[in-house]
Design an enzyme around this catalytic site. Sequence first.
Site, PDB file in Angstrom:
ATOM      1  N   GLU A  45       0.869  -1.166   0.000  1.00 42.71           N
ATOM      2  CA  GLU A  45       0.000   0.000   0.000  1.00 42.71           C
ATOM      3  C   GLU A  45       0.914   1.226   0.000  1.00 42.71           C
ATOM      4  O   GLU A  45       1.798   1.324   0.860  1.00 42.71           O
ATOM      5  CB  GLU A  45      -0.865  -0.029   1.269  1.00 42.71           C
ATOM      6  N   ARG A 271       4.748 -12.581   9.952  1.00 41.59           N
ATOM      7  CA  ARG A 271       5.484 -11.359   9.632  1.00 41.59           C
ATOM      8  C   ARG A 271       6.781 -11.292  10.434  1.00 41.59           C
ATOM      9  O   ARG A 271       6.918 -11.910  11.481  1.00 41.59           O
ATOM     10  CB  ARG A 271       4.639 -10.110   9.806  1.00 41.59           C
ATOM     11  N   LYS A 281       4.267   0.783   9.655  1.00 42.23           N
ATOM     12  CA  LYS A 281       4.392   2.058   8.955  1.00 42.23           C
ATOM     13  C   LYS A 281       3.791   3.200   9.761  1.00 42.23           C
ATOM     14  O   LYS A 281       4.281   4.328   9.704  1.00 42.23           O
ATOM     15  CB  LYS A 281       3.694   1.966   7.596  1.00 42.23           C
TER      16      LYS A 281
HETATM   17  P1  ATP Z   1       2.722  -2.344   8.293  1.00 41.54           P
HETATM   18  O1  ATP Z   1       1.818  -3.201   9.137  1.00 41.54           O
HETATM   19  O2  ATP Z   1       4.160  -2.418   8.651  1.00 41.54           O
HETATM   20  O3  ATP Z   1       2.264  -0.934   8.200  1.00 41.54           O
HETATM   21  P2  ATP Z   1       1.422  -3.326   5.996  1.00 41.54           P
HETATM   22  O4  ATP Z   1       1.137  -4.763   6.100  1.00 41.54           O
HETATM   23  O5  ATP Z   1       0.315  -2.370   6.208  1.00 41.54           O
HETATM   24  O6  ATP Z   1       2.672  -2.974   6.863  1.00 41.54           O
HETATM   25  P3  ATP Z   1       1.569  -3.294   3.159  1.00 41.54           P
HETATM   26  O7  ATP Z   1       2.026  -2.195   2.286  1.00 41.54           O
HETATM   27  O8  ATP Z   1       0.128  -3.639   3.180  1.00 41.54           O
HETATM   28  O9  ATP Z   1       2.072  -2.992   4.614  1.00 41.54           O
HETATM   29  O10 ATP Z   1       2.436  -4.596   2.905  1.00 41.54           O
HETATM   30  C1  ATP Z   1       2.765  -5.136   1.667  1.00 41.54           C
HETATM   31  C2  ATP Z   1       3.082  -6.581   1.870  1.00 41.54           C
HETATM   32  O11 ATP Z   1       4.167  -6.727   2.769  1.00 41.54           O
HETATM   33  C3  ATP Z   1       1.910  -7.322   2.469  1.00 41.54           C
HETATM   34  O12 ATP Z   1       1.733  -8.544   1.768  1.00 41.54           O
HETATM   35  C4  ATP Z   1       2.319  -7.570   3.887  1.00 41.54           C
HETATM   36  O13 ATP Z   1       1.768  -8.762   4.355  1.00 41.54           O
HETATM   37  C5  ATP Z   1       3.841  -7.633   3.793  1.00 41.54           C
HETATM   38  N1  ATP Z   1       4.452  -7.230   5.062  1.00 41.54           N
HETATM   39  C6  ATP Z   1       4.257  -6.074   5.737  1.00 41.54           C
HETATM   40  N2  ATP Z   1       4.940  -6.068   6.894  1.00 41.54           N
HETATM   41  C7  ATP Z   1       5.591  -7.253   6.955  1.00 41.54           C
HETATM   42  C8  ATP Z   1       6.471  -7.854   7.904  1.00 41.54           C
HETATM   43  N3  ATP Z   1       6.811  -7.229   9.031  1.00 41.54           N
HETATM   44  N4  ATP Z   1       6.968  -9.079   7.631  1.00 41.54           N
HETATM   45  C9  ATP Z   1       6.633  -9.704   6.493  1.00 41.54           C
HETATM   46  N5  ATP Z   1       5.819  -9.202   5.562  1.00 41.54           N
HETATM   47  C10 ATP Z   1       5.298  -7.990   5.776  1.00 41.54           C
HETATM   48 MG    MG Z   2      -1.539  -2.966   5.022  1.00 45.98          MG
END
Ligand code: ATP
Ligand code: MG
Length: 580
Positions: A45, A271, A281
Amino acid sequence: MNTSNPSNTSNPSASASSNFIHNIIREDLKQGKNNNRVHTRFPPEPNGYLHIGHAKSICLNFGTALEFNGLCNLRFDDTNPSKEETEFVESIQEDIQWLGFSWDDRLYYASNYFETLYGFAVKLIEKGLAFVCDLSPEEMRQYRGTLTEAGKESPYRNRSVQENLELFQKMRAGEFANGEKVLRAKIDMSSPNLNMRDPVIYRIMHATHHRTGDQWCIYPMYDFAHPLSDAIEHITHSVCTMEFEDHRPLYDWLVDHLIEGDRPRQYEFARLDLTNTVMSKRKLRQLVEGAYVSGWDDPRMPTLSGLRRRGYTPEAIRDFCDRIGVAKANSTVDVTLLEHCLREDLNAKARRVMAVLNPLKVVLINYPEDSEEFLEAENNPEDQDAGSRLIPFSRTLYIEQEDFMEDPPKKFFRLSPGNEVRLKHAYIIKCERVVKNENGDITEIHCTYDPDTKSGGPNSAKKVKGTLHWVSAVHAADAEIRLYDYLIRDDNESLTDESEENDAENSAAKDDFLSRINPESIQVLTHCKVEPGLADAEPGSKYQFLRQGYFCADVKDHSHQKLVFNRVVGLRDSWAKMSK
Ligand code: ATP
Ligand code: MG
């Protein structure tokens, strides 16, 4: 689209390491599923910069495609106009390329599919599987029920298909205010899974989108857009993190009712979480907006741009992702493993040089004045091809302040009055006298050197207990050196006596990561002296400063006029020690 990757020296290859996702894919291939295609996607995102957790997902998604000769798309999941920005879209692409992966010409945006997704929603309505609901968010919460209690059906649930089609059309046309209506899937208000209790799939949001502008005022929810975007792109294996496990039934429900032919399937993995840092984020944004750091690429941030600026290499990060593996159980990885991977990579690659962080002047009283010589120094003992360089030596040198003690304890093998040490790549010297100013501070050390002790000299084999790094005073270049410590202290380190007085306060302090910020996470040394060759260092180049660690010329602030180095990591490998 330019996907060339000049900054990268080695590209990732299919790795020998395996994981449960790869095992699933092998089984699928055996059974000939998806016409033997493997197609993954990385779906960020664009509401922040990528962090080391995303690297795990990138390595898994792109790495899986490499492993099985498949494809991996980059898809921006830009369904929420209020939080997304073009700056993030650009940084995300830069970071993925820097890590060494390529989406070739497969760069997509969920927003590209808004019209198609709208069509899918209409199809659901026509099938009697979606309805426009007028409940307020608060009412909807009340109707939803709880984990132990079934929900209640919305009074709007039995609107006719015709009425729903008309209302949904009016939602699109902008006839309602934010929150006035939503489109919901008609599933099961008594499902034990809350995500299946008539979830919202479209909401009204009068907001300008970074790509579609004001074209839309209704936006699909992530849970609706994601499986259908996967299907549109013919994704076979949609890999995401564990928090989406409970959303999988909805994913499958949508695919079942709307997609014919090959269907994408969702698989979840744990994760990445790291010690001494925060990862989400939202929290990283708070650090940036609260000016706790200098920006998303502050060298203390766990963002890929921060790690890159600090001096991390893509190879080290990929190696780290390989070693932590992919599993379903959440766990916190010790940050010292990441540092260990970096040391291994830099140890093989980084040129050794000498730099004095806190200079102390040494005068060699028996070395001829106005004389100089050039001594040979190997560039990297780990790399036969790295060759050697000549470093200047003269009567006045700098050594590290901490390498001298006037009144040393027993086991201090560095320089002290009457004691001998070797200067790396040069001579053995002996401390004869300490010079102080009127305040009693040491201003310089007077030493004698033994001309027979240099490499190749008659007494070169002479043994002393300590070897020091140094630079020649007249030849040295000035530099600023930035030393870093962890940005966030882990809970047990940060609990102060005060917060321990009160339990409630105590747990609140634990949740509030801002209270765990390490106030001493950066130390800037402005009077450092480095060997003259470093005046030519290019921004981003990495070195081992002997006895001090690995350093990287800062990509933003370093120039040939002003040398600025970041300490990437020290030499002490606590991971290697711990795992012995
Ligand atoms: P955050 O929770 O850190 O804000 P997010 O999941 O909202 O991250 P996205 O931009 O939606 O961030 O993530 C893109 C991809 O990266 C998704 O498939 C998500 O599952 C993966 N991802 C995000 N954070 C992690 C993590 N800490 N470890 C592994 N994969 C991750
Ligand atoms: Mg997300």
